[in-house]
Scaffold this motif. Structure first.
Motif, PDB file in Angstrom:
ATOM      1  N   TRP A 184      43.537  54.354  42.087  1.00 31.63           N
ATOM      2  CA  TRP A 184      44.448  54.877  41.068  1.00 31.63           C
ATOM      3  C   TRP A 184      45.773  54.107  41.050  1.00 31.63           C
ATOM      4  N   GLY A 185      46.038  53.473  39.907  1.00 25.96           N
ATOM      5  CA  GLY A 185      47.304  52.758  39.752  1.00 25.96           C
ATOM      6  C   GLY A 185      47.427  51.512  40.608  1.00 25.96           C
ATOM      7  N   ALA A 186      46.318  51.047  41.178  1.00 29.88           N
ATOM      8  CA  ALA A 186      46.389  49.870  42.069  1.00 29.88           C
ATOM      9  C   ALA A 186      45.064  49.107  42.013  1.00 29.88           C
ATOM     10  N   HIS A 187      44.703  48.633  40.828  1.00 30.82           N
ATOM     11  CA  HIS A 187      43.393  47.993  40.678  1.00 30.82           C
ATOM     12  C   HIS A 187      43.287  46.717  41.513  1.00 30.82           C
ATOM     13  N   LYS A 188      44.403  46.023  41.676  1.00 31.90           N
ATOM     14  CA  LYS A 188      44.375  44.801  42.500  1.00 31.90           C
ATOM     15  C   LYS A 188      44.010  45.151  43.945  1.00 31.90           C
ATOM     16  N   ARG A 189      44.541  46.251  44.418  1.00 32.84           N
ATOM     17  CA  ARG A 189      44.219  46.694  45.790  1.00 32.84           C
ATOM     18  C   ARG A 189      42.723  46.995  45.914  1.00 32.84           C
ATOM     19  N   TYR A 190      42.170  47.616  44.871  1.00 33.93           N
ATOM     20  CA  TYR A 190      40.726  47.901  44.832  1.00 33.93           C
ATOM     21  C   TYR A 190      39.936  46.598  44.921  1.00 33.93           C
ATOM     22  N   MET A 191      40.319  45.633  44.109  1.00 30.10           N
ATOM     23  CA  MET A 191      39.618  44.346  44.106  1.00 30.10           C
ATOM     24  C   MET A 191      39.715  43.672  45.473  1.00 30.10           C
ATOM     25  N   ASP A 192      40.930  43.644  46.026  1.00 33.02           N
ATOM     26  CA  ASP A 192      41.149  42.941  47.291  1.00 33.02           C
ATOM     27  C   ASP A 192      40.453  43.621  48.465  1.00 33.02           C
ATOM     28  N   THR A 193      40.343  44.951  48.409  1.00 33.86           N
ATOM     29  CA  THR A 193      39.724  45.687  49.522  1.00 33.86           C
ATOM     30  C   THR A 193      38.203  45.600  49.487  1.00 33.86           C
ATOM     31  N   TYR A 194      37.618  45.672  48.283  1.00 34.08           N
ATOM     32  CA  TYR A 194      36.153  45.824  48.187  1.00 34.08           C
ATOM     33  C   TYR A 194      35.422  44.643  47.546  1.00 34.08           C
ATOM     34  N   LEU A 195      36.040  43.996  46.570  1.00 34.38           N
ATOM     35  CA  LEU A 195      35.265  43.047  45.756  1.00 34.38           C
ATOM     36  C   LEU A 195      35.697  41.587  45.891  1.00 34.38           C
ATOM     37  N   ASN A 196      36.878  41.348  46.443  1.00 36.34           N
ATOM     38  CA  ASN A 196      37.313  39.943  46.595  1.00 36.34           C
ATOM     39  C   ASN A 196      37.059  39.391  47.988  1.00 36.34           C
ATOM     40  N   VAL A 197      36.680  40.238  48.933  1.00 36.16           N
ATOM     41  CA  VAL A 197      36.484  39.777  50.319  1.00 36.16           C
ATOM     42  C   VAL A 197      35.347  38.759  50.352  1.00 36.16           C
ATOM     43  N   TYR A 198      34.219  39.116  49.725  1.00 38.32           N
ATOM     44  CA  TYR A 198      33.096  38.183  49.551  1.00 38.32           C
ATOM     45  C   TYR A 198      32.747  38.228  48.065  1.00 38.32           C
TER      46      TYR A 198
END
Length: 644
Positions: free
Chosen positions: A471-485
């Motif tokens: 919520w209100g932090a889509h970049k954090r979502y990407m960096d935590t779950y989808l940008n790692v690999y």
């Protein structure tokens, strides 16, 4: 599917073959697979044309795009229309005689009245509502009342401190908070209204607080802001039509602790989440129309959201709402509830099972003959606890499902299917439909193919019930779950895939200790310690070591009646050497009265790490622990051992 009768080998192979066929279809033809089940298990106000769009790379996954539906209608109305007298909620109060049962017809009326109250308080579609309630039927009514009018529920576990509640109310921008005068748990009173009052001193945007009278205690009520639930619901009719929601409209936020310490508001959307709940309820727990489902998780956590509230109610069965603790008034409480209500599925965390195993088999009832499925959730279950669960609780007839999933996955992702998947004690077994796991080499970031491999667990394909954002932090979502690999969903957990393709969860990647180049799972060392007859619970953490990089330190709670001495510590080190190998032997063992655990039973290893590092002044908020006083005792133990 079959109940408790023992299937033939041939039947198991047939069922397993069917699972493999369906799983293959869910991976190779996901649109066809999920489209079929979405129409079969959910009721739509408007059908969808597009099953799925988006990708992990772009973080824009969406499911059932043009569809419209309402979660409250799917959980309540459709069952109330068919059979209004059928039990929906079996409320088992803290004091054994104080419970009650609500039928689907009654639930519909209560949900509608409460939805009216929220509307009158100015709650509109898309607004968030903070729910700070104990395990009472009104918690479920509040969930469903929000969903009915298109509001987004943000449930905060009613054991969190006022500061934690304040942070979540502010982050979600909630204007309305729902609570009780007090809570009751394990014979103790919890001042929920006082905690809310303290939080709201720093939440100027909250306009209304709805207060359910649980104990009748005298609590201060702020005029114009605070309203009694029982007085407000009497003002409004017993039916309000459900708001049509788009499939991707948010259903709820649930805050989970992040590595930065700032809570992450994980957002789940409506249709995909509901489908995940219904599918796993039906296939993992083998839910049938007359079943009675008892999940011991609190509604403040994802386990309670999906398996106390949504899965059982979507499938139109009775769900047990248990207010108490497994040890109050005695260690038979869970078993009494199961026996009394003829519970068919029981779902609980290994922490509770360790506690009950430690209390002794004499408490386990012999009349729990309706139990068909026993579930485990929240952490890997040690093989010896699994065996106790199967043999003593399930009488070697009920099927044990050791389920692996996360707040972010919405519903089970690696799990046996009851009565279908041959199980191995300690393994979460095989992926659920739509889940394509990958084991990744954490050093190279490449996928490791084949069996008999270890690494980091990731998923290769999107699935309907995955969280859509923070919520209100889509970049954090990407960096935590989808940008790692890139191209994968990163679970943050280590795992092994054995020679038969079964998955073994090793615990958080940060719960892995690296000793002299050996990557050791703390869960594995803990399981070895628990094998010792004197050990009730164990938590293992790594600390920096000049010689080996990291060293293993173990905190151990001992069963009553065992003598604590140096010989016991030596025996425990030998136990680990024997079970895993000399490289895994703990460098230090601290015998403590109990471990720091959240109310949901999760051991807070972060606190143990900080104590070992001498950072007692940086422990953060310990009010969420089931027994905060344990922390001081552990600090004393560590300091005393260092003086020796």
């Amino acid at each position: 599917m079959f109940a408790s009768e023992e299937p033939s080998v041939l039947a198991v192979l047939v069922y397993l073959d069917e699972y493999k066929k369906l799983h293959h279809e869910s991976i190779t033809e996901p649109d066809k697979f999920w489209g079929r089940y979405a129409r079969e298990l959910l009721t739509w106000q408007r059908d969808f044309q597009t099953v799925h769009s988006g990708s992990f790379e772009n973080g824009d996954n969406a499911w059932f795009l043009e569809g419209q539906l309402n979660a409250s209608y799917n959980c309540v109305d459709r069952h109330a229309i068919k059979n209004p007298d059928k039990a929906a909620i079996i409320y088992e109060a803290d004091e054994a005689g104080d419970g009650r049962t609500l039928s689907y017809g009654e639930l519909l009326r209560e949900v509608c009245k409460t939805a009216y109250v929220l509307k009158q308080m100015g709650v509109q579609k898309g607004d968030t509502v903070a729910i700070y309630l104990p395990m009472i039927p009104e918690a479920l009514i509040a969930f469903l009342a929000c969903a009915r009018i298109g509001a987004v529920h943000s449930v905060v576990f009613a054991g969190f401190s006022s500061d934690s509640l304040r942070d979540r109310v502010i982050d979600a921008q909630s204007k309305v908070v729902i609570t009780t005068d007090e809570g009751k748990r394990g014979g103790k009173l919890i001042g929920t209204k006082k905690i809310v009052d303290d939080a709201l001193k720093q939440c100027p945007d909250v306009t209304h607080c709805l207060v359910y009278k649980r104990t009748g205690a005298k609590v201060p009520m702020t005029q114009g802001r605070d309203w009694w639930w029982h007085e407000e619901v009497e003002k409004w009719p017993s039916y309000i039509p459900p708001e049509p929601m788009n499939s991707e409209d948010p259903l709820f936020l649930l805050y989970t602790s992040g590595s930065t310490g700032k809570p992450k508001g994980v957002m789940h959307s409506t249709a995909g989440y509901l489908l995940g709940a219904a599918m796993t309820g039906k296939y993992v727990f083998d839910i049938h129309d007359t079943d009675k489902f008892f999940c011991g998780g609190d509604v403040g956590w994802i386990t309670g959201h999906t398996y106390v509230v949504y899965a059982p109610l979507l499938l139109g069965i009775a769900t047990v709402v248990f207010e108490g603790t497994p040890a109050y008034p005695n260690f038979s409480r869970y078993w009494d509830v199961i026996e009394k209500h003829e519970v068919t599925q029981f779902y609980v965390a290994p922490t509770a099972l360790r506690l009950l195993k430690r209390a002794g088999d004499q408490h386990v009832k012999s009349q729990m003959k309706h139990l068909r499925v026993l579930g485990s959730v929240g952490e890997p279950i040690a093989a010896e606890v699994w065996k106790w669960y199967f043999e003593i609780v399930g009488k070697e007839e009920a099927h044990v499902v050791d389920t692996y999933w996360q707040t972010e996955t919405g519903s089970h992702v690696i799990t046996p299917l009851a009565g279908i998947t041959p199980t191995k004690p300690g393994s979460a077994s095989l992926p659920f439909f739509g889940i394509e796991p990958a084991i990744i080499d954490p050093v190279s970031g490449e996928e490791i193919h084949g069996n008999d491999v270890e690494g980091v667990l990731a998923f290769k394909q999107p699935w309907p019930s995955m969280a859509r954002t923070v919520w209100g932090a889509h970049k954090r979502y990407m960096d935590t779950y989808l940008n790692v690999y890139k191209g994968y969903y990163f679970t943050g957990d280590g795992a092994g895939r054995d020679h038969e393709g079964y998955y073994w969860i090793r615990g958080r990647v940060d719960d892995v200790v690296n000793v002299s180049g050996h990557r050791l799972s703390t869960a594995e060392i803990e399981a070895a310690l628990i094998e010792h007859h004197a050990v009730a619970e164990a938590a293992v953490v790594g600390i920096n070591d000049e010689l080996t990089g990291q060293a293993v330190n173990a905190f151990v709670a001992i069963k009553d009646g065992n003598e604590v001495n140096d010989q016991l510590k030596k025996d425990l080190i030998l136990q680990v050497r024997k079970s895993i190998g000399p490289f895994a032997a703990p460098k230090a063992i601290f015998i403590v009265p109990d471990l720091p655990k959240t109310r949901s039973g999760k051991i807070m290893r972060r606190i143990l790490r900080k104590i070992l590092a001498g950072e007692e002044d940086q422990l953060g908020d310990t009010s969420t622990l089931s027994d905060p006083s344990v922390v001081d005792k552990i600090i004393e133990t560590v300091q005393a051992s260092r003086k020796k």
